[in-house]
Every structure is written in C-alpha cells, then in structure tokens.
Scaffold this motif. Sequence first.
Motif, PDB file in Angstrom:
ATOM      1  N   CYS A  18       0.832  -1.211   0.000  1.00 12.98           N
ATOM      2  CA  CYS A  18       0.000   0.000   0.000  1.00 12.98           C
ATOM      3  C   CYS A  18       0.867   1.262   0.000  1.00 12.98           C
ATOM      4  O   CYS A  18       0.562   2.233  -0.698  1.00 12.98           O
ATOM      5  N   GLY A  19       1.930   1.246   0.767  1.00 14.10           N
ATOM      6  CA  GLY A  19       2.836   2.398   0.802  1.00 14.10           C
ATOM      7  C   GLY A  19       3.477   2.651  -0.553  1.00 14.10           C
ATOM      8  O   GLY A  19       3.546   3.797  -1.029  1.00 14.10           O
ATOM      9  N   ILE A  20       3.935   1.584  -1.184  1.00 16.62           N
ATOM     10  CA  ILE A  20       4.549   1.713  -2.512  1.00 16.62           C
ATOM     11  C   ILE A  20       3.521   2.208  -3.528  1.00 16.62           C
ATOM     12  O   ILE A  20       3.810   3.097  -4.341  1.00 16.62           O
ATOM     13  N   LEU A  21       2.317   1.655  -3.470  1.00 14.52           N
ATOM     14  CA  LEU A  21       1.263   2.083  -4.393  1.00 14.52           C
ATOM     15  C   LEU A  21       0.877   3.542  -4.174  1.00 14.52           C
ATOM     16  O   LEU A  21       0.555   4.256  -5.132  1.00 14.52           O
ATOM     17  N   CYS A  22       0.923   4.011  -2.940  1.00 14.70           N
ATOM     18  CA  CYS A  22       0.622   5.418  -2.643  1.00 14.70           C
ATOM     19  C   CYS A  22       1.657   6.328  -3.310  1.00 14.70           C
ATOM     20  O   CYS A  22       1.305   7.332  -3.938  1.00 14.70           O
ATOM     21  N   VAL A  23       2.924   5.955  -3.181  1.00 13.80           N
ATOM     22  CA  VAL A  23       3.987   6.750  -3.814  1.00 13.80           C
ATOM     23  C   VAL A  23       3.814   6.731  -5.333  1.00 13.80           C
ATOM     24  O   VAL A  23       3.934   7.778  -5.990  1.00 13.80           O
ATOM     25  N   ILE A  24       3.505   5.570  -5.884  1.00 12.19           N
ATOM     26  CA  ILE A  24       3.290   5.467  -7.329  1.00 12.19           C
ATOM     27  C   ILE A  24       2.110   6.335  -7.756  1.00 12.19           C
ATOM     28  O   ILE A  24       2.174   7.027  -8.783  1.00 12.19           O
ATOM     29  N   GLU A  25       1.031   6.331  -6.960  1.00 11.96           N
ATOM     30  CA  GLU A  25      -0.127   7.155  -7.295  1.00 11.96           C
ATOM     31  C   GLU A  25       0.241   8.636  -7.334  1.00 11.96           C
ATOM     32  O   GLU A  25      -0.170   9.363  -8.247  1.00 11.96           O
TER      33      GLU A  25
END
Length: 150
Positions: A18-25
């Motif tokens: 989720c943290g990685i996906l947040c940064v990607i978003e």
Amino acid sequence: MHLDDDIKGFVKGVFAGCGILCVIEIVVGFLISLTGLYSFDATFIIGAVGGTLVGMICFIWMAVSLQRSLDNAQNGGAEVRRGVQKGYTLRMGLQLLWMVAAILVPFIHTIGGLVPLLFPKIAIYILRITGKLNLTQNVDSTAGVKGGES
C-alpha cells in the motif's frame, strides 16, 4: 490480542504494498498533471495519503477481527459469525465516510482519495503473483500419523 505470525507477515506485506502504491499514485498523478488535465497540488497528496491510511486501517481491522474470530472459534465461541459481520459492516462504514469526505471536502482531491481504497486488494494480488503469498497451501494430511506400526 496477539496476531499469528502468518497474519503478521500478511499484514506487513500488504502495508508495504500500500505504501509503494501510494507513492506510485502520487508520481503518476504529478505526471498526468503535466498534460494539463488538472492542477497537481497538496489536495492530491492529502487524498492519496488519507485514502491509503483508511485502506490500511480497514485492512488491519479486518486482520484483528479475523484473529479474534479464530480465537473465539477455538474456545468454542458461538458468536463468531456475528462478530465477523459486525466488523465488516463497521469497516465498510469507515470507507463510506472517507468516500463522502473525499467527494465533499474541498481540500481532498476526489480521485486521489478514492483510488487508494483499492490498494490493499491490489497489494494482495501483487503478493500472490510474486509468490510471497500462497493462499492454497496444501496441508499434509499424514503429518503426525504413525506409519507401519500396529
């Protein structure tokens, strides 16, 4: 309450995803804003981080509820199903409140706040694809059975 090691590992993997996906978003949102479709500002970051936190809170809430239900089932608890259903309803209520806030509150970017609610599910898919999560583990039915003795 103490979470099982399997559940702890699962939660850690989903939280990292989720943290990685947040940064990607946030990065993708910035790159899309360069096309001029919308203006990238703090509202997008607030929406992305807030939505990610709500998704993660709901996921840990689910893990704790399931662990509690498993513990109650081992202890002969009769209200396991009702407890699981109540937890599900409350989690969906929290997500609904966040969705309403993301739509109505002016300092939260709507799309930036709604997309992260999908992150736990996406993180689980990524864990399954990469082989870090195997939901179909075979249990050896002969474990602990003495063979050849009478």
